[in-house]
Motif scaffolding. Sequence first.
Motif, mmCIF file in Angstrom:
data_model
loop_
_atom_site.group_PDB
_atom_site.id
_atom_site.type_symbol
_atom_site.label_atom_id
_atom_site.label_comp_id
_atom_site.label_asym_id
_atom_site.label_seq_id
_atom_site.Cartn_x
_atom_site.Cartn_y
_atom_site.Cartn_z
ATOM 1 N N ILE A 1 0.853 -1.188 0.000
ATOM 2 C CA ILE A 1 0.000 0.000 0.000
ATOM 3 C C ILE A 1 0.888 1.237 0.000
ATOM 4 N N SER A 2 0.632 2.162 -0.926
ATOM 5 C CA SER A 2 1.387 3.409 -1.006
ATOM 6 C C SER A 2 0.647 4.521 -0.289
ATOM 7 N N HIS A 3 1.383 5.344 0.444
ATOM 8 C CA HIS A 3 0.824 6.519 1.119
ATOM 9 C C HIS A 3 1.495 7.752 0.522
ATOM 10 N N ILE A 4 0.768 8.481 -0.332
ATOM 11 C CA ILE A 4 1.312 9.668 -1.002
ATOM 12 C C ILE A 4 0.956 10.903 -0.189
ATOM 13 N N THR A 5 1.982 11.615 0.304
ATOM 14 C CA THR A 5 1.734 12.759 1.175
ATOM 15 C C THR A 5 2.355 14.057 0.666
ATOM 16 N N ALA A 6 3.072 14.006 -0.455
ATOM 17 C CA ALA A 6 3.679 15.222 -1.017
ATOM 18 C C ALA A 6 3.927 15.011 -2.501
ATOM 19 N N LEU B 1 -3.964 21.183 4.785
ATOM 20 C CA LEU B 1 -2.936 21.645 3.841
ATOM 21 C C LEU B 1 -1.621 21.808 4.598
ATOM 22 N N GLN B 2 -0.692 20.866 4.360
ATOM 23 C CA GLN B 2 0.587 20.894 5.049
ATOM 24 C C GLN B 2 1.459 22.036 4.522
ATOM 25 N N ASN B 3 2.345 22.529 5.379
ATOM 26 C CA ASN B 3 3.201 23.658 4.990
ATOM 27 C C ASN B 3 4.054 23.343 3.767
ATOM 28 N N TYR B 4 4.617 22.121 3.718
ATOM 29 C CA TYR B 4 5.486 21.785 2.594
ATOM 30 C C TYR B 4 4.699 21.670 1.292
ATOM 31 N N ASN B 5 3.419 21.283 1.370
ATOM 32 C CA ASN B 5 2.591 21.261 0.162
ATOM 33 C C ASN B 5 2.113 22.664 -0.206
ATOM 34 N N LEU B 6 1.909 23.505 0.802
ATOM 35 C CA LEU B 6 1.564 24.908 0.546
ATOM 36 C C LEU B 6 2.689 25.596 -0.217
ATOM 37 N N GLU B 7 3.921 25.284 0.152
ATOM 38 C CA GLU B 7 5.075 25.845 -0.555
ATOM 39 C C GLU B 7 5.090 25.380 -2.012
ATOM 40 N N GLY B 8 4.670 24.132 -2.247
ATOM 41 C CA GLY B 8 4.608 23.615 -3.614
ATOM 42 C C GLY B 8 3.583 24.357 -4.450
ATOM 43 N N ILE B 9 2.422 24.640 -3.864
ATOM 44 C CA ILE B 9 1.385 25.388 -4.579
ATOM 45 C C ILE B 9 1.875 26.808 -4.884
#
Length: 260
Positions: free
Chosen positions: A46-51, A171-179
Amino acid sequence: MISEKHLKKVILAADVYAICVQHALTTEKQEIMGLLLGEVDEVECISHITACVILHRSDKQPDRVEISPEQLCTASVHAEQLQAKLDRPMRVIGWYHSHPHITVWPSHVDIGTQGMYQTMEPLFVGLIFSVFQNDSRLRTNQIQVTCFQASRGVSQLERREVELVIQSSPLQNYNLEGIADLPRILIQEEVDCHDDKDNNTQDELASLHNDSFKTLAMVHIVSKVVRPLCDDLGERMTTVNQRIKSLEKMIKQLQENSDD
């Protein structure tokens, strides 16, 4: 050769799903692409995609995308940095791209590319987002997503669908930076594209023509990507602030009741 080991399920964080959709909707003329980060349960498969990592396209095409070894290396470094920051396993475990105006199903090229990745990582997964599909009956645009791996058929590689679960997440901070980095990547793509054209021509009128198209492209990015993105983040901030006030009020009431 593709391993017999394959994924049973992919759990995709909701904020990563939002980033992928936002990225896919930035253009309806070319495919976009990115890499998926997270961890894999090797026992349960099972894969867990978080970023995710949004990739810079050096060659814009309406029907295909390619990921260079340099981009894979950069994404791996980013995953290592996240792993150290979050203190949990994090690596490149998949890729995503868009299908503007066509069905969500992977082409033979997509399946071949997926098969190549699986020779290096058997549990590597692919996501495809189909966007800008008009439903004349409902007068709406449909967004569809498929999750797949490649499997060995009788004479060629075939698509094997994988169960996809979108898991609610903040919305995680590291994903916010990606957006927030998305407009910069899109602008850099346009600058590189038009600069290459200018380098290949000595004609002043052609150069002026290219500059005007670059300006139009920049205006499009600001109006169709940056402004809606700012509006969306503003709405998110308003919702979060309202939630904070509601929780503070609830805490105050609980404290008053406990004092009584």
